[in-house]
Each structure stands twice: as structure tokens, then as C-alpha cells.
Design a protein around this motif. Structure first.
Motif, PDB file in Angstrom:
ATOM      1  N   GLN A 613       0.926  -1.158  -0.082  1.00 19.89           N
ATOM      2  CA  GLN A 613       0.012  -0.043  -0.031  1.00 19.89           C
ATOM      3  C   GLN A 613       0.744   1.280   0.071  1.00 19.89           C
ATOM      4  O   GLN A 613       0.329   2.480  -0.602  1.00 19.89           O
ATOM      5  N   LYS A 614       1.900   1.266   0.759  1.00 15.19           N
ATOM      6  CA  LYS A 614       2.811   2.409   0.902  1.00 15.19           C
ATOM      7  C   LYS A 614       3.506   2.772  -0.557  1.00 15.19           C
ATOM      8  O   LYS A 614       3.773   3.783  -1.188  1.00 15.19           O
ATOM      9  N   GLN A 615       3.862   1.611  -1.284  1.00 13.46           N
ATOM     10  CA  GLN A 615       4.433   1.827  -2.530  1.00 13.46           C
ATOM     11  C   GLN A 615       3.677   2.238  -3.536  1.00 13.46           C
ATOM     12  O   GLN A 615       3.955   3.104  -4.574  1.00 13.46           O
ATOM     13  N   LEU A 616       2.116   1.681  -3.240  1.00 12.96           N
ATOM     14  CA  LEU A 616       1.302   2.130  -4.282  1.00 12.96           C
ATOM     15  C   LEU A 616       1.042   3.710  -4.008  1.00 12.96           C
ATOM     16  O   LEU A 616       0.835   4.730  -4.978  1.00 12.96           O
ATOM     17  N   THR A 617       1.025   4.265  -2.671  1.00 12.88           N
ATOM     18  CA  THR A 617       0.856   5.626  -2.457  1.00 12.88           C
ATOM     19  C   THR A 617       2.021   6.463  -3.118  1.00 12.88           C
ATOM     20  O   THR A 617       1.606   7.428  -3.686  1.00 12.88           O
TER      21      THR A 617
END
Length: 772
Positions: A613-617
């Protein structure tokens, strides 16, 4: 369905009672009644799935568990049950996919044991799966399960040899030997690879067995783990060097296809490189030198090995582990200045700090610098002592060691000698950990319950007790709001320990409470700089984070914090700081710098277990910047990365359609649009699919792909008038483009809808067909 909670709870209770009596048929009936009230209840679905499984209704159970997984997507249990059923039904491919999803869920929960268990299932189902065996090997290694890690690396070597990648297979075998140097199977594997003999097929991982009662298993594991730990930690210096070599072998084993061959030193230290630095030049010099260095070191050629390690550093390999290893080699070669330089670069790394401090202390002692030796050795003893106390006591223990460090007196050679000699006696040889445990038991026996004392307390007399008592008075006075008195107490305590950083930190806190923010920040910056000089990078990072609470726009300070966090492999925290930095740059309208910072953050995520999720952010924020700069191709590339991480990311899917249309790539846009529409329809969101088409047709008028699909959607929904309007517009677009055949087909569809002016359309069709 009435949705009555009382009926639901009563049915569940009766179902559980029947299940307790092993009456699974009746249990299933009650669970179905519960689901009649709340059809998507995960608890009821899981319970019904179990009841069906117990009555051998595997396919029915599979359907129920699918529903449970959809109702609770973050719960690994229903997916795990699906995997078990697939295995029972012989559907290996489906079982593997389910196991992979389950392992990912457990991994996100930080439940490593269950994640490993599922990877083990996958490896037993498909022993040749390189990705799974690599994941297992690295995980076992990080967990300290060296025997299992060695078995997996041997399996990896077998798989790589079979794939014709002999050089990589040799590296895997070398890594196995790096974990357990005398392992006969790993040694045989490496020898066979070098002689060109074929290895046997990879053995599947051994399944977990539990013939013993839980208490017996626990005791056995604790005994085995403790024995292995004692063997692994012969001496903190040796243990740290083993960790360093293991990491370096891992770097070699995980060599990327495109390596940062010429990245700057500071970038590599943070684990990132600019895109311009990445050159696809095969196997770069850094990896060649590293491979040669490891081989030379394993054969005892320290002089040549250290030269190759230095070449690897010059080529871009700048990490505390390589510096520690170089420092130890120089130490063995008697080159003290070079050894000290590299060992200092390893301070602060969680796996190397104790060994580095111990080694630096020994070097200082050998040169007769007792004060410097005492400083490093107390740091080493602090790390060892922290292993002997509960996690909640660490901060209290650190405070006392800080007091001892601050009150070291160069004019007291006897006190320094006691610290140096007794610390070395504690931490030298295979019994060091046992020494620490025994000393902790003795100290705790003389300490009041709820308190903790350092085991180094007895090695010296002086300021420690006075400073600790002063801290208690300072905290009490501060809590009562007597800030002036608290500050006076702090100044008095400085007499005993002028360099005690915790005391200075209390003073900064008092300055903050009295609204003297600028002076407090200045003091905290001095504290952080002192921690860095001492090699106490974790403490320095914590102080920088504290300063940023009061001075959030200080970009230089935040950059220092990111560097420190990355050096300590605190990747998740470093990424969070990068995102804060991006916000600052955007507020300052420095958009290019914000975009570059996001690239650096994304590069750093490759080093640690940063959530998807952080990579997607990060990727979405990169795409937003590209869109704001009208860099449509750049945004399209970023959304492609998003979809690799999450194929169902709806924003990425929608924007991909829009961007392809803006770039005139209508065919690709149509392909992306069809996939997105199919996704919406399959998920029962047909209304949203139609709204999407209408919006895109308004935003991109004149695009054949949009008008054709919107017309067909209207037609399927029974909205004939709207469908006719869209088909009519589509026909005009096709005629304007000279696509006569396509226009004729469109008019045929219009005629089939029997419009009011059907004769006019028929006449137009005859004219078109006559003109073809």
C-alpha cells in the motif's frame, strides 16, 4: 432475509453446540439459518465451511470459503482452507495460487511463522519453484534458522544448475557455506558445481511434524535455538562478521539485472540511486569485485581480499556490512588506521554495532588510549546488557549507560582500566552471553522489584548514582510545573556528568515547556550531532525526529534523518520521512524536486518489507505530479507500475484509458477500457460501467471506441433512443474519417433498431454500398 441479530446469534449458538457434539449435518443446517439473516457474515461462512468439510462435501465447502474470503479479504483463514481443499482435489495450480495469497496476508500481519508454513506448502507442491525457495531461504536466514536456510540454498543451487545458471548456483552454495561453514552437504554441492557434475533434483522442504505434546515441542525448540545461538555468538566480533558476510553473499545472490554501477556514495548509502545512474551493462565491476573478494577471503587470502572489497566500495557498494568486513580484515592485517575508519562506518547498524564497538575498543586499548577504549567498550556492553532485560526496561537501562558514558574521567586511569579490562573479560570468548546472563541474575537479585541496573555498575564508582537521582528530581519538578527549579537541578547535575546527553535532553524539554523553542531546538541539534559523532545513529535519528516536531520545514534536517534511518535499515520510517519531504517541496512549488524525492523513496522500498500500500501511495503521487505537468507518457508508465502491484487498482485502470486516448493511442485505450468495463460488470457494478462510458464520451468527443461501446451499452440497457443517438454520432465520425465499410455496418445496426426515419437510413446505406 430479515437481518435479525437475535435469530442469527441463536442459530450460531446451536450450530456451535452441534459442532461440539460432532453432529456436523445439524451444525451445517444451523449455520445456514444464521446466514439467512446475515448472508455475508464471515464467522457464519467459516463455520459452515468447516461443517461441510467435516462431511466430505469439499466442493460445497470451497464455494462457501470463497464467499468468506470475499467477505473478509484480509482474513487468511478462508483462503488457507481453499488451498487445503484444492490440494485434496488435486488442483495443484489453484492450491499454489491460494497458498501464495495466504502467505502474503500473513506476511502483512507480520505473522512470519504462518507465512513460512504456507511457503513451505508451496515448495512441497512445486519443489522447482525458484521464487518460493528463495523467499524461504532469505526468511529462514533472517529468522536465524540457519539449518533450514542452508537446505533451501542447496535446493536453489540445484534449480539454478538445471536452468543452466551455474554461476548463480555456485553463489547459492557459497551462501549456504557462509551460514554454516563446515556443512558437509553444502560443501559437497559446491564441489560438484565446480567440477561440473549434475546435482540431484531439489528436495522439498521437510514438513513440520508434531508427534510431541506442545510443551515438549516448545522445550525442544527452545533448547535447540539456545544451543544454536551459543554456537553462532562465539564472540560479538565474529558473530557480526558472519552476519556481514551473509549479507554480502546475499547482495551477490540477489544481483539485479540493472545495477547502480556508478551511483554516488551518498545515494548508495541510503540504498537509492538516480535513474540516470542505472546502466544495464551486464555484471558490473561492483559484483565482480565482491564475488572475487568473498572467494579470496574464504581461502584465507586476506590481503588480496581486502583490495577487492575496496574496489567494490569504489564501484558503488557502500553499506555498513562491507565496511565492517573490511575493517576486520585490516585489523587482522595490523593496519589500525584503516581498520578504525571502516569499523566506524559500521557503528549503529543493528547487527554490527556490538561487534564494531568491541573491535574499536580493542584497537584503542592496544594503542594505550584507555579513555577511548572505555567509551567503545561501554557501548558494546550496553548492547549486550540490553539482550538480558525485558523490552520495556531498555530505555531505563540506556539512560544509566548514558550517565556512565558521560561521567567517564580521563584523569582516573584506574577507573578506566577497570572498565576496559572487565568489559573485555565479559565479552571475549564463547561464554560471553552466559556471562551476561549470570551477571544480570546477580544484579537483579540486589535490585528493588520494578527497577533495573546496568551490569557495568560495579566496574566504576562516581557520578552515575548522583545523576540518576538528579533525573528523578528533575522529572518531579517538571511534572509539578516548577520549571526554574528543574533547570537549576539540571545545571547542578552537569557537575557530575557534563557530557550526559539524557540530561541535556531534559533541559531541552524544560526550554520547550517555557516557550523557548529556538534555544531548545539548538540544544537538541547539538545532542543529535554528538550522537552521530559517537556512532549512536539510532539515538541521533530519534532526536532528529523530535526536532522536526517543532521545526517541520527544515529540509536539511529531514534529509539527515532519512540518511540515518536508511543506514539502520529502518526503511519504513525513512519512506514516511520522504513523503513528508515531498509535501514540503510541493508546498514550496518545487515540483521537480518533489518528483525526484518520490523516485528516491520508491527505490528505497526495494530494500525492506515496506507494505504494498505504501508503494502504491508513492506511485500514485508520482503519477499525480506527472499529470499536473502534462507529462502524459510519464504518468502512463507510472500507472503501469501501479497495475503490476495491484491489477485491480481502479484509478490506475481509469487513468490508463484516459491517457491512451489523450495520446491518440485509441487501440490500446479500447483494450484497457474493455478490461475495466469487464471488471466492473463482473463485480455487479454495471451502472458504474455505463456512467464511466458516458463521462469518457463527454471528455473525449469523436472517439470511435467510446461511442461504439456507449451505444452498445445503451442498447443492452434497453435505452433505444440513447443508443440511436450514439450510433448516429459514430456513423458520422466514421464517414468523416473515410471509413465507409465501418459506417455501413453502423447504419445496419441503426436500421435494426427501427428508428423513426428508417427509410432515410436505408437510402444512405444503399448509397454507401453502391459507392464501395
Amino acid at each position: 432475509m430479515t437481518g435479525r441479530q437475535d435469530l442469527f446469534e441463536e442459530s450460531m449458538r446451536l450450530g456451535h453446540s452441534a459442532a461440539w457434539e460432532l453432529d456436523w449435518d445439524h451444525a451445517a443446517g444451523y449455520y445456514q439459518k444464521a446466514l439467512a439473516e446475515f448472508p455475508e457474515s464471515p464467522d457464519a461462512l467459516n463455520a459452515l465451511g468447516l461443517a461441510l468439510l467435516e462431511t466430505d462435501k469439499h466442493r460445497e465447502a470451497l464455494g462457501v470459503y470463497f464467499r468468506a474470503a470475499k467477505a473478509a479479504p484480509e482474513d487468511p483463514v478462508p483462503r488457507e482452507k481453499c488451498a487445503e481443499i484444492f490440494e485434496t482435489l488435486g488442483q495443484t495450480k489453484d492450491a499454489l495460487e491460494s497458498r501464495e495469497a495466504v502467505a502474503e496476508l500473513y506476511s502483512r500481519r507480520r505473522d512470519v511463522d504462518k507465512a513460512v508454513a504456507n511457503w513451505g506448502h508451496m515448495a512441497r507442491l512445486a519443489p522447482d519453484n525458484l521464487a518460493v525457495r528463495s523467499r524461504l531461504a532469505l526468511t529462514y536466514e533472517r529468522l536465524g534458522r540457519r539449518r533450514q536456510a542452508v537446505e533451501e540454498y542447496i535446493a536453489i543451487a540445484c534449480i539454478l544448475q538445471k536452468a543452466g545458471k551455474t554461476e548463480r548456483a555456485v553463489e547459492a552454495a557459497q551462501r549456504a557455506l557462509g551460514l554454516i561453514p563446515a556443512d558437509p552437504e553444502a560443501g559437497t554441492t559446491l564441489r560438484m558445481l565446480r567440477e561440473g557434475r549434475p546435482l540431484p533434483p531439489p528436495s522439498p522442504p521437510k514438513p513440520a511434524t508434531s508427534p510431541l505434546r506442545p510443551a515438549e515441542v516448545k522445550g525442544y525448540l527452545e533448547k535447540d535455538t539456545q544451543a544454536e545461538s551459543e554456537r553462532a555468538l562465539d564472540d560479538p566480533e565474529t558473530a557480526a562478521q558472519r552476519q556481514a558476510l551473509s549479507y554480502l553473499a546475499g547482495v551477490l545472490f540477489e544481483e539485479p539485472k540493472e545495477a547502480p554501477a556508478a551511483a554516488g556514495k551518498s545515494a548508495l548509502k541510503r540504498g537509492k540511486a538516480e535513474p540516470s545512474d542505472r546502466k544495464a551493462i551486464g555484471r558490473p565491476q561492483m559484483y565482480r569485485s565482491l564475488s572475487t573478494a568473498i572467494d579470496l577471503q574464504s581461502h584465507g587470502s586476506s590481503t588480496q581480499a581486502v583490495k577487492e572489497y575496496e574496489r567494490a566500495v569504489e564501484a558503488g557498494l557502500d553499506h555498513p556490512t562491507v565496511h565492517y568486513n573490511i575493517g576486520m580484515l585490516y585489523k587482522d592485517l595490523g593496519q589500525v588506521d584503516k581498520a578504525r575508519k571502516h569499523l566506524m562506518a559500521a557503528l549503529g547498524h543493528p547487527d554490527l554495532d556490538m561487534g564494531a564497538n568491541l573491535s574499536l575498543g580493542r584497537l584503542a586499548r592496544a594503542e594505550g588510549d584507555q579513555a577511548e577504549a572505555a567509551r567503545f567498550l561501554l557501548q558494546a556492553l550496553r548492547r549486550a546488557d540490553n539482550l538480558s532485560v525485558a523490552e520495556g526496561q531498555s530505555s531505563q537501562l540506556d539512560e544509566m549507560y548514558d550517565a556512565m558514558q558521560a561521567s567517564l574521567n580521563a584523569d582516573d586511569p584506574e577507573g578506566l582500566r577497570k572498565i576496559v579490562e572487565n568489559t573485555l573479560a565479559f565479552l571475549t570468548g564463547p561464554a560471553w552471553l552466559s556471562n551476561v546472563r549470570k551477571a544480570r541474575a546477580t544484579v537483579d537479585g540486589d535490585t528493588d522489584i520494578g527497577k533495573v541496573k546496568p551490569i557495568a555498575e560495579w566496574v566504576r564508582d562516581g557520578g552515575t548514582e548522583q545523576v540518576v537521582r538528579a533525573l528523578g528530581r528533575i522529572e518531579q519538578l517538571t511534572a509539578e510545573g516548577h520549571y526554574l527549579s528543574a533547570m537549576e537541578e539540571a545545571f547542578l547535575a552537569l557537575h557530575y556528568a557534563p557530557n550526559y546527553l539524557s540530561l541535556h535532553s531534559r533541559m531541552a524539554g524544560i526550554l520547550m515547556k517555557t516557550n523557548r523553542t529556538e534555544a531548545a531546538v539548538e540544544k537538541l541539534q547539538v545532542i543529535a550531532a554528538t550522537h552521530r559523532v559517537r556512532g549512536e545513529n539510532r539515538q541521533a535519528a530519534d532526536v532528529y525526529a523530535q526536532i522536526l516536531q517543532y521545526s517541520p520545514v527544515d529540509i536539511s534536517l529531514r534529509t539527515h534523518l532519512i540518511d540515518l534511518l536508511a543506514q539502520q535499515d529502518r526503511v519504513d520510517e525513512a519512506v514516511d520521512q520522504y513523503l513528508e519531504l515531498v509535501d514540503l517541496y510541493r508546498q514550496m512549488a518545487e515540483i521537480d524536486q518533489a518528483r525526484t524525492t518520490l523516485e528516491q523513496a520508491l527505490s528505497l522500498t526495494q530494500r525492506g518489507t515496506v507494505s504494498r500500500q505504501k508503494q502504491l501511495t508513492i506511485l500514485h503521487r508520482m503519477a499525480d505530479i506527472d499529470l499536473s505537468r502534462l507529462d502524459w507518457r510519464g504518468a502512463l508508465r507510472v500507472y503501469g507500475q501501479v497495475r503490476k502491484l495491484d491489477p485491480n487498482d481502479e484509478k490506475a485502470r481509469r487513468e490508463s484509458v484516459d491517457l491512451n486516448l489523450r495520446l491518440g493511442q485509441e487501440e490500446q485505450a479500447a483494450k484497457e477500457l474493455d478490461g475495466y468495463l469487464e471488471f466492473l460488470v463482473q463485480n455487479g457494478r454495471g451502472v458504474e460501467a455505463l456512467a464511466l462510458l458516458e463521462e469518457m464520451a463527454r471528455e473525449h468527443p469523436g472517439k470511435q471506441a467510446l461511442h461504439a461501446r456507449l451505444a452498445e451499452a445503451y442498447r443492452a440497457a434497453g435505452r433505444s433512443a440513447d443508443a440511436l443517438a450514439q450510433y448516429d454520432a459514430l456513423g458520422e465520425i466514421q464517414l468523416d474519417a473515410g471509413s465507409v465499410r465501418e459506417a455501413a455496418r453502423t447504419i445496419q445496426i441503426i436500421i435494426s433498431l427501427n428508428p423513426p426515419d428508417v427509410e432515410g437510413y436505408k437510402e444512405l446505406l444503399r448509397n454507401l454500398e453502391a459507392g464501395q
